[in-house]
Design a protein around this motif. Structure first.
Motif, PDB file in Angstrom:
ATOM      1  N   GLU A  82       0.830  -1.201   0.000  1.00  0.00           N
ATOM      2  CA  GLU A  82       0.000   0.000   0.000  1.00  0.00           C
ATOM      3  C   GLU A  82       0.869   1.258   0.000  1.00  0.00           C
ATOM      4  N   ALA A  83       1.983   1.221   0.714  1.00  0.00           N
ATOM      5  CA  ALA A  83       2.880   2.376   0.805  1.00  0.00           C
ATOM      6  C   ALA A  83       3.524   2.687  -0.548  1.00  0.00           C
ATOM      7  N   GLN A  84       3.738   1.692  -1.371  1.00  0.00           N
ATOM      8  CA  GLN A  84       4.364   1.909  -2.674  1.00  0.00           C
ATOM      9  C   GLN A  84       3.486   2.728  -3.615  1.00  0.00           C
ATOM     10  N   HIS A  85       2.189   2.809  -3.333  1.00  0.00           N
ATOM     11  CA  HIS A  85       1.278   3.587  -4.166  1.00  0.00           C
ATOM     12  C   HIS A  85       1.293   5.069  -3.797  1.00  0.00           C
ATOM     13  N   LEU A  86       2.023   5.434  -2.742  1.00  0.00           N
ATOM     14  CA  LEU A  86       2.069   6.827  -2.310  1.00  0.00           C
ATOM     15  C   LEU A  86       3.096   7.644  -3.079  1.00  0.00           C
ATOM     16  N   TYR A  87       4.050   6.991  -3.745  1.00  0.00           N
ATOM     17  CA  TYR A  87       5.115   7.718  -4.432  1.00  0.00           C
ATOM     18  C   TYR A  87       5.577   6.949  -5.662  1.00  0.00           C
ATOM     19  N   ARG A  88       6.347   7.673  -6.507  1.00  0.00           N
ATOM     20  CA  ARG A  88       6.981   7.041  -7.662  1.00  0.00           C
ATOM     21  C   ARG A  88       8.425   7.523  -7.692  1.00  0.00           C
ATOM     22  N   GLU A  89       9.346   6.599  -7.727  1.00  0.00           N
ATOM     23  CA  GLU A  89      10.766   6.940  -7.776  1.00  0.00           C
ATOM     24  C   GLU A  89      11.137   7.340  -9.199  1.00  0.00           C
ATOM     25  N   THR A  90      11.977   8.358  -9.331  1.00  0.00           N
ATOM     26  CA  THR A  90      12.385   8.812 -10.660  1.00  0.00           C
ATOM     27  C   THR A  90      13.307   7.780 -11.303  1.00  0.00           C
ATOM     28  N   ASP A  91      13.358   7.790 -12.623  1.00  0.00           N
ATOM     29  CA  ASP A  91      14.196   6.840 -13.355  1.00  0.00           C
ATOM     30  C   ASP A  91      15.678   7.065 -13.056  1.00  0.00           C
ATOM     31  N   VAL A  92      16.081   8.317 -12.919  1.00  0.00           N
ATOM     32  CA  VAL A  92      17.479   8.639 -12.617  1.00  0.00           C
ATOM     33  C   VAL A  92      17.870   8.059 -11.257  1.00  0.00           C
ATOM     34  N   SER A  93      17.003   8.227 -10.274  1.00  0.00           N
ATOM     35  CA  SER A  93      17.267   7.714  -8.934  1.00  0.00           C
ATOM     36  C   SER A  93      17.347   6.189  -8.938  1.00  0.00           C
ATOM     37  N   ARG A  94      16.431   5.565  -9.649  1.00  0.00           N
ATOM     38  CA  ARG A  94      16.409   4.102  -9.715  1.00  0.00           C
ATOM     39  C   ARG A  94      17.683   3.570 -10.366  1.00  0.00           C
ATOM     40  N   ALA A  95      18.126   4.217 -11.451  1.00  0.00           N
ATOM     41  CA  ALA A  95      19.347   3.792 -12.140  1.00  0.00           C
ATOM     42  C   ALA A  95      20.577   3.973 -11.247  1.00  0.00           C
ATOM     43  N   ALA A  96      20.621   5.071 -10.507  1.00  0.00           N
ATOM     44  CA  ALA A  96      21.750   5.312  -9.598  1.00  0.00           C
ATOM     45  C   ALA A  96      21.790   4.267  -8.485  1.00  0.00           C
ATOM     46  N   ARG A  97      20.615   3.920  -7.947  1.00  0.00           N
ATOM     47  CA  ARG A  97      20.566   2.888  -6.898  1.00  0.00           C
ATOM     48  C   ARG A  97      21.006   1.532  -7.429  1.00  0.00           C
ATOM     49  N   GLU A  98      20.570   1.198  -8.643  1.00  0.00           N
ATOM     50  CA  GLU A  98      20.968  -0.082  -9.253  1.00  0.00           C
ATOM     51  C   GLU A  98      22.476  -0.121  -9.467  1.00  0.00           C
ATOM     52  N   ALA A  99      23.061   0.982  -9.935  1.00  0.00           N
ATOM     53  CA  ALA A  99      24.506   1.039 -10.158  1.00  0.00           C
ATOM     54  C   ALA A  99      25.260   0.902  -8.845  1.00  0.00           C
ATOM     55  N   LEU A 100      24.773   1.554  -7.794  1.00  0.00           N
ATOM     56  CA  LEU A 100      25.411   1.454  -6.481  1.00  0.00           C
ATOM     57  C   LEU A 100      25.317   0.029  -5.939  1.00  0.00           C
ATOM     58  N   ARG A 101      24.161  -0.617  -6.133  1.00  0.00           N
ATOM     59  CA  ARG A 101      23.978  -1.995  -5.672  1.00  0.00           C
ATOM     60  C   ARG A 101      24.946  -2.932  -6.396  1.00  0.00           C
ATOM     61  N   GLU A 102      25.082  -2.725  -7.706  1.00  0.00           N
ATOM     62  CA  GLU A 102      25.999  -3.559  -8.496  1.00  0.00           C
ATOM     63  C   GLU A 102      27.446  -3.327  -8.064  1.00  0.00           C
ATOM     64  N   GLN A 103      27.791  -2.083  -7.793  1.00  0.00           N
ATOM     65  CA  GLN A 103      29.145  -1.760  -7.348  1.00  0.00           C
ATOM     66  C   GLN A 103      29.452  -2.428  -6.002  1.00  0.00           C
ATOM     67  N   ARG A 104      28.484  -2.388  -5.078  1.00  0.00           N
ATOM     68  CA  ARG A 104      28.671  -3.046  -3.775  1.00  0.00           C
ATOM     69  C   ARG A 104      28.799  -4.545  -3.933  1.00  0.00           C
ATOM     70  N   ARG A 105      28.002  -5.116  -4.857  1.00  0.00           N
ATOM     71  CA  ARG A 105      28.060  -6.557  -5.082  1.00  0.00           C
ATOM     72  C   ARG A 105      29.431  -6.955  -5.610  1.00  0.00           C
ATOM     73  N   LEU A 106      29.949  -6.207  -6.559  1.00  0.00           N
ATOM     74  CA  LEU A 106      31.244  -6.533  -7.143  1.00  0.00           C
ATOM     75  C   LEU A 106      32.386  -6.317  -6.153  1.00  0.00           C
ATOM     76  N   SER A 107      32.318  -5.274  -5.366  1.00  0.00           N
ATOM     77  CA  SER A 107      33.390  -5.031  -4.401  1.00  0.00           C
ATOM     78  C   SER A 107      33.311  -6.020  -3.244  1.00  0.00           C
ATOM     79  N   GLY A 108      32.130  -6.514  -2.934  1.00  0.00           N
ATOM     80  CA  GLY A 108      31.977  -7.497  -1.863  1.00  0.00           C
ATOM     81  C   GLY A 108      32.548  -8.850  -2.240  1.00  0.00           C
ATOM     82  N   ALA A 109      32.603  -9.130  -3.541  1.00  0.00           N
ATOM     83  CA  ALA A 109      33.153 -10.405  -3.994  1.00  0.00           C
ATOM     84  C   ALA A 109      34.654 -10.468  -3.738  1.00  0.00           C
TER      85      ALA A 109
END
Length: 133
Positions: A82-109
């Motif tokens: 229900e909370a997810q219907h209160l907002y929409r994340e921008t595409d730029v923000s989503r792409a930046a979060r995905e890149a950060l997640r991938e960077q953390r995954r690769l550095s954690g390896a």
């Protein structure tokens, strides 16, 4: 989510952040706002600032920075779906979060894990170090 006819026209920022599940408590939301990690329409704000549908929020949590547009207001904290219907994340923000997640995954390896669990002496040394902080 509240019904459209009973939807408030304005809501406090700290209440909305809590209801939209960005923070676990209103107190944590208030602390983040006072620390300057939350911006409304590209400007700093206070916890009691009125939020309206269509406003843009930047929220900093730990390492991630989210940019969202407000779609609805709700003073009630409901389930995450229900909370997810209160907002929409921008595409730029989503792409930046995905890149950060991938960077953390690769550095954690490449993280060098200890070969075995600490023995009794090493555990005591760790406890001693942690107690000094």
């Amino acid at each position: 989510m509240t019904q459209p006819d009973s939807m408030p026209s304005e809501l406090r920022v700290d209440v909305w952040l809590w209801a939209a599940r960005f923070f676990k408590t209103r107190s944590l939301a208030r602390q983040a706002i006072e620390a300057g990690r939350v911006e409304v329409n590209d400007a700093g704000c206070k916890p009691a600032k009125g939020l309206r549908v269509g406003d843009h929020l930047r929220v900093g949590r730990a390492e991630e920075r989210l940019e969202v547009s407000i779609l609805a207001l709700s003073a009630r904290r409901g389930p995450a779906s229900e909370a997810q219907h209160l907002y929409r994340e921008t595409d730029v923000s989503r792409a930046a979060r995905e890149a950060l997640r991938e960077q953390r995954r690769l550095s954690g390896a490449a993280f060098d894990h200890p070969p075995r669990r600490p023995d009794k002496q090493a555990r005591r040394q760790l406890r001693k170090i942690k107690d000094l902080r």
